[in-house]
Structures are given as C-alpha cells and as structure tokens.
Scaffold this active site. Sequence first.
Site: not given
Length: 202
Positions: A12, A89, A108, A144
Amino acid sequence: LPIGVLVSGSGSNLQAIIDSIDRGRLNADIKAVISNVPDAYALTRARNHSLPTFVIPHEKFQKREAFDEEVVHILNESGVELVVMAGFMRIITAVLLDAYPGRIVNIHPALLPSFRGMHAQRQAVDYGVKFSGCTVHIVDSGVDSGPIIIQAVVPVLESDTEETLSARILQEEHRIYPQAIQFFASERIHLKNRKVIISEGL
Ligand code: GRF
C-alpha cells in the site's frame, strides 16, 4: 530521482508512491520493485503499472549478506539513487547499508523511538498510549533507529484494536512517505550530527 522500492507484503505504501508520481506530486522514477516474497501483492501493484519487478526469495541464501549482495546488484543495474523500504520485512546488513550510505529510508508504524520492532501498532494499543503514528527515517545499522525525517500523529481510541489503529496510521503513512521522498528529490535533506535538517524549498 531514480528510486528502488523494497517490498514484502500488500504494497500500500508502494501504491501511495506510484499515485503521488502519477499526480505530479513526487518527482521520482521507480526503477525497480524488489520483493523477497514471491507472491507479495505489492508485485501485482507494480506489474499493473508496468514497473520492473524482481523476486529474490531469501530462503535461497544461507547468509543475509548474500541476499543483500543480490539486492545491491539489481539496484546498481537499475540506476537507483534512493532505496525505499516499504513494508519490507527483512533486516538489512552492512552490504546494503554501505552501498547506499544515508540513501536508504524506511517507514515504521509508530512514533520512534517508541515501539520499535514488529507489531508496533499492537504495542501501542497494549501500552495504552493516547497518541501514536508513523515515522519515516534514514536506515542505519540499528533496527528502526536511524535519523528521523518526518513523523505523523494519530489519536489512539479506547475502542481501538491493532487493526483499527493500523488502518488509521496507514492513512498517514501514505501521506508522509511520498512527502519524505520528495524532500530527497528536491535535495532538501541534510544531515547535521545525526539529525535531519530539511532546508527551505526553492
Ligand atoms: C505498514 O504498516 C508499514 O508501516 C510497515 O508494513 C506495513 C504494510 O506496508 N512497514 P505495505 O502496505 O506493504 O506498504
């Protein structure tokens, strides 16, 4: 700005980037869409738009470094200058990081440094925060943990589940990711001791 998009799932965010380019809001050119998952719906979205797609099943490689070498090869061959991780991922290694220093970005679904890692939306619901959101950041060797480019905030409602919060955050992801990439395209991103400075537009 020639970009490569790394995907694993529904895509998306890839779709939001494609749509922003089509609407003339993002001055970028998607040179490659690379997935580690052969049947990721993101590949369908790319093919619907006649974009070059590549599948690199990570199971084929014993070591993460070998997987990354394959990714770097495709990115180089495609003339990519900015690597965009969009629902990708996999943990990347120095092989990819060193090939594109300061030129790999990720999104994130939380307000970093809160809720790093997997299921960030679930972590937020479980913790009971009143606000959460999403973060676009430059990827560094941590998970992250790189310099933050843009964040967006959404309310967390008492009735929220992981799914309802994820849907609310995703809407903001689709708004801020193209914006962050456009900052790179217009060369407004500067790093000053690990903080991102966004210079004034022309
Ligand atoms: C999004 O929540 C994104 O923040 C996370 O993966 C989820 C799915 O992304 N990294 P997409 O729909 O595959 O772009």
